[in-house]
Design an enzyme around this catalytic site. Structure first.
Site, PDB file in Angstrom:
ATOM      1  N   ASP A 187      -3.289  -6.475 -17.246  1.00 46.67           N
ATOM      2  CA  ASP A 187      -2.365  -5.924 -18.455  1.00 46.67           C
ATOM      3  C   ASP A 187      -3.152  -4.557 -18.372  1.00 46.67           C
ATOM      4  O   ASP A 187      -4.180  -4.700 -19.045  1.00 46.67           O
ATOM      5  CB  ASP A 187      -2.388  -6.805 -19.710  1.00 46.67           C
ATOM      6  CG  ASP A 187      -1.525  -5.954 -20.603  1.00 46.67           C
ATOM      7  OD1 ASP A 187      -1.600  -4.616 -20.818  1.00 46.67           O
ATOM      8  OD2 ASP A 187      -0.595  -6.344 -21.259  1.00 46.67           O
ATOM      9  N   HIS A 188      -2.675  -3.528 -17.805  1.00 50.05           N
ATOM     10  CA  HIS A 188      -3.657  -2.253 -17.890  1.00 50.05           C
ATOM     11  C   HIS A 188      -4.232  -1.803 -18.939  1.00 50.05           C
ATOM     12  O   HIS A 188      -4.942  -1.066 -19.346  1.00 50.05           O
ATOM     13  CB  HIS A 188      -3.080  -1.219 -16.957  1.00 50.05           C
ATOM     14  CG  HIS A 188      -2.072  -0.435 -17.411  1.00 50.05           C
ATOM     15  ND1 HIS A 188      -0.697  -0.726 -17.745  1.00 50.05           N
ATOM     16  CD2 HIS A 188      -2.077   0.893 -17.893  1.00 50.05           C
ATOM     17  CE1 HIS A 188       0.060   0.198 -18.451  1.00 50.05           C
ATOM     18  NE2 HIS A 188      -0.895   1.358 -18.541  1.00 50.05           N
ATOM     19  N   ALA A 199       0.857  -1.196   0.044  1.00 52.31           N
ATOM     20  CA  ALA A 199      -0.114  -0.048   0.089  1.00 52.31           C
ATOM     21  C   ALA A 199       0.756   1.035   0.138  1.00 52.31           C
ATOM     22  O   ALA A 199       0.223   2.357  -0.351  1.00 52.31           O
ATOM     23  CB  ALA A 199      -1.059   0.081   1.223  1.00 52.31           C
ATOM     24  N   GLN A 254      -3.994   6.705 -27.198  1.00 48.82           N
ATOM     25  CA  GLN A 254      -3.963   7.991 -26.325  1.00 48.82           C
ATOM     26  C   GLN A 254      -2.749   8.426 -27.122  1.00 48.82           C
ATOM     27  O   GLN A 254      -1.931   8.157 -27.926  1.00 48.82           O
ATOM     28  CB  GLN A 254      -3.496   7.390 -25.007  1.00 48.82           C
ATOM     29  CG  GLN A 254      -2.202   6.700 -25.076  1.00 48.82           C
ATOM     30  CD  GLN A 254      -1.883   5.876 -23.571  1.00 48.82           C
ATOM     31  OE1 GLN A 254      -2.655   5.597 -23.163  1.00 48.82           O
ATOM     32  NE2 GLN A 254      -0.540   6.023 -23.262  1.00 48.82           N
ATOM     33  N   HIS A 257       1.792  -5.207 -23.351  1.00 52.31           N
ATOM     34  CA  HIS A 257       0.735  -4.380 -23.804  1.00 52.31           C
ATOM     35  C   HIS A 257       0.284  -4.302 -25.430  1.00 52.31           C
ATOM     36  O   HIS A 257      -0.977  -4.260 -25.873  1.00 52.31           O
ATOM     37  CB  HIS A 257       1.112  -2.943 -23.510  1.00 52.31           C
ATOM     38  CG  HIS A 257       1.300  -2.569 -22.142  1.00 52.31           C
ATOM     39  ND1 HIS A 257       0.630  -3.398 -21.043  1.00 52.31           N
ATOM     40  CD2 HIS A 257       2.411  -1.870 -21.219  1.00 52.31           C
ATOM     41  CE1 HIS A 257       1.231  -3.076 -19.870  1.00 52.31           C
ATOM     42  NE2 HIS A 257       1.912  -2.011 -20.080  1.00 52.31           N
ATOM     43  N   ARG A 295       5.017  -2.923   4.795  1.00 53.33           N
ATOM     44  CA  ARG A 295       5.938  -3.337   5.955  1.00 53.33           C
ATOM     45  C   ARG A 295       6.198  -2.084   6.812  1.00 53.33           C
ATOM     46  O   ARG A 295       6.383  -1.871   7.939  1.00 53.33           O
ATOM     47  CB  ARG A 295       7.650  -3.350   5.338  1.00 53.33           C
ATOM     48  CG  ARG A 295       7.434  -5.002   4.966  1.00 53.33           C
ATOM     49  CD  ARG A 295       8.774  -5.190   4.374  1.00 53.33           C
ATOM     50  NE  ARG A 295       9.144  -4.767   3.310  1.00 53.33           N
ATOM     51  CZ  ARG A 295       9.768  -4.972   2.110  1.00 53.33           C
ATOM     52  NH1 ARG A 295      10.470  -6.206   2.549  1.00 53.33           N
ATOM     53  NH2 ARG A 295       9.734  -4.552   0.942  1.00 53.33           N
ATOM     54  N   ARG A 329      -6.368   5.469 -32.412  1.00 53.05           N
ATOM     55  CA  ARG A 329      -5.629   6.022 -31.518  1.00 53.05           C
ATOM     56  C   ARG A 329      -6.048   6.024 -29.939  1.00 53.05           C
ATOM     57  O   ARG A 329      -7.112   6.227 -29.573  1.00 53.05           O
ATOM     58  CB  ARG A 329      -5.526   7.721 -31.779  1.00 53.05           C
ATOM     59  CG  ARG A 329      -4.443   8.188 -31.113  1.00 53.05           C
ATOM     60  CD  ARG A 329      -4.041   9.859 -31.814  1.00 53.05           C
ATOM     61  NE  ARG A 329      -5.107  10.691 -31.522  1.00 53.05           N
ATOM     62  CZ  ARG A 329      -5.669  11.524 -32.260  1.00 53.05           C
ATOM     63  NH1 ARG A 329      -5.082  11.505 -33.439  1.00 53.05           N
ATOM     64  NH2 ARG A 329      -6.635  12.107 -32.338  1.00 53.05           N
TER      65      ARG A 329
END
Ligand code: BG6
Length: 482
Positions: free
Chosen positions: A178-179, A13, A368, A241, A46, A366
């Protein structure tokens, strides 16, 4: 599916991924009412931290806009537990914390659902997964485990990691992110292909000459040299990607939109792709230019003689009836002249063309920035002229859709996890196939085989100067003239 109650546990986190992507995405979902009513988000790492410090840390990248009040109520959902990554006692403590929170929230047995989001470096993946399975895994509810690359370094290491994970969790419990699969225009590829009769019929070797999938970033590896040097551009963005985008462009139509039907087709087309030949590649590394440092000057880089490519162009050949002979040219580079990710599908020229001045059709997706789909096509010059000119059929999103809000990829993917939709996640056999395509090439590059030649290119340029000749060799016409 999670019946309204869930605890989302963010492992790692206090790391970069959690701060920059996971928490902002969770807030985005919360703001739009997409988190289940009975939700808590428990950070685990941690570092020992006071609650306020934790809140400050994980909300620092959230763009609140006008929703200041929402951020305050979102913060009330956040808890933090610190502990070690390889220690059962720490995990038992985490489990007790979650159990107490579930009890306070009146969650009944059977609905103590837990989503584990592993925002962690690969070195601790396996010990954390083991610690979670033995101590924190919900016995009275559904478990989901979200992991993200790097999934190993090559076929062997990835398969090894896969075996470790599959001994602990079922494939259905694992969500490999896989973003790119959460990006709006990548999600749109199937609609574009399979909901338009026009494209359905012109989507093969008879109509398409070549396909280019391009990833360009205008910044170098500054600050990430340690990670990057071990991985290189091919593992960083191409094997995952760009190959995912290729797969969606090239796969056959799935029998339904069911996630397994989609992933079956993806695996099938990956099986038809030959491992990439070194002769079908162009590799590069950026050097200093205009006051910007070269790759080897990156202070976070340990090996100052590194030959790791920061640019690669690689051609995939798909041996099936639809695509034989059509080059799929993948290009990816850091420290280039612009930020752009796009797919460019170049059609054949018109046979026996009547009109001079016409050019090949090109369909451009396209991804991005400025999401768009446009088609380069030929038109009569309006008015008294009979000249043929090239123009665009243009669907630029921010012009077409008013009030356009495109959610971040992670927002879309976390929602899929909550809804139990695996369509946009990488299945184990898919990952294995993806590595098979790149592993021989990666090994060749890393043993500095005599055929490996890393070209230099200046920071901020279009890439190695050999690039234009390289893509031309595969049939791509830069100005698309026939
Ligand atoms: C990550 C890579 O997976 O994708 C980064 O590790 C890269 O090096 C990033 O910058 C690109 O993602 P996006 O969403 O900014 O195009």
């Amino acid at each position: 599916e999670l019946s309204g109650s869930v605890t989302i546990i963010v492992l790692g986190a206090s790391g970069d991924l959690a701060k920059k992507k996971t928490y902002p995405a969770l807030f985005g979902l919360y703001r739009n009412g997409f988190l289940p009513d009975n939700v808590r988000i428990v950070g685990y790492a941690r570092t020992k931290m006071e609650h306020q410090d934790y809140l400050k840390r994980v909300t620092q990248y959230i763009k609140v806009g006008e929703d200041v009040d929402k951020l305050e109520t979102f913060k009330e959902l956040l808890d933090y537990v610190s502990g070690q990554y390889d220690d059962d006692i720490s995990y038992q403590n985490l489990d007790q914390f979650i159990y107490k929170s579930e009890t306070e929230r009146s969650i009944e047995a059977g609905k103590r659902n837990r989503v584990f989001y592993m925002a962690l470096p690969p070195s601790v993946f396996v010990p954390v997964a083991k610690g979670l399975k033995s101590n924190v895994y919900a016995k009275e509810g559904i478990n989901r485990v979200v992991v993200e690359k790097p999934f190993g370094m090559d076929s062997d290491s990835s398969n090894h990691l896969g075996r470790e994970l599959s001994a602990l969790f079922t494939e259905n419990e694992i969500y490999r992110i896989d973003h790119y699969l959460g990006k709006e225009m990548v999600k749109n590829i199937m609609n574009l292909r399979f909901a338009n009769v026009l494209f359905g019929h012109a989507w093969d070797r008879k109509f398409i000459d070549n396909v280019q999938i391009t990833f360009k970033e205008p910044f170098g590896t500054e600050g990430r040299g340690g990670y990057f040097d071990e991985f290189g551009i091919i593992r960083d963005v191409m094997q995952n990607h760009l190959l995912q985008v290729l797969t969606l462009i090239a796969m056959e139509r799935p029998i339904s939109t069911d996630s397994e039907a989609i992933r079956d087709e993806k695996v099938k087309v990956l099986k038809c792709i030959q491992p990439i030949d070194i002769e079908d590649t162009l590799l590069g590394q950026y050097v200093a230019a205009d006051g910007n440092p070269g790759y080897l000057q990156d202070e976070t880089l340990k090996n100052k003689d590194s030959l790791t490519p920061t640019f690669a162009a690689a051609v995939c050949w798909i041996n099936n009836e639809r695509w034989e002979g059509v080059p799929f040219i993948l290009k990816a580079g850091k420290a280039l002249n612009e930020a752009k990710v796009e797919v460019r599908i170049q059609f054949h020229h018109v046979a026996g063309n009547l009109f001079s001045g016409s050019a090949r059709n090109e369909l451009v997706i396209r991804i991005q920035p400025k999401e768009a789909v446009y088609m380069k096509f030929n038109n009569k010059q309006p008015g008294l002229s009979y000249q043929t000119i090239q123009t665009d059929l243009d669907l630029t999103y921010h012009e077409r859709y008013s009030d356009l809000h495109i959610p971040d990829a992670y927002e879309s993917l976390i929602l899929d996890v909550l809804r139990n939709d695996h369509s946009n996640f990488v299945r184990d056999d898919e990952l294995e196939r993806a590595w098979n395509i790149f592993t021989p090439l990666l090994h060749k590059i890393e043993t500095h085989d005599a055929e490996v030649d890393i070209k230099q290119y200046p920071y901020g340029s279009r890439g190695p100067k050999e690039l234009d000749a390289f893509v031309k060799k595969y049939g791509y016409h830069r100005d698309a003239k026939t």
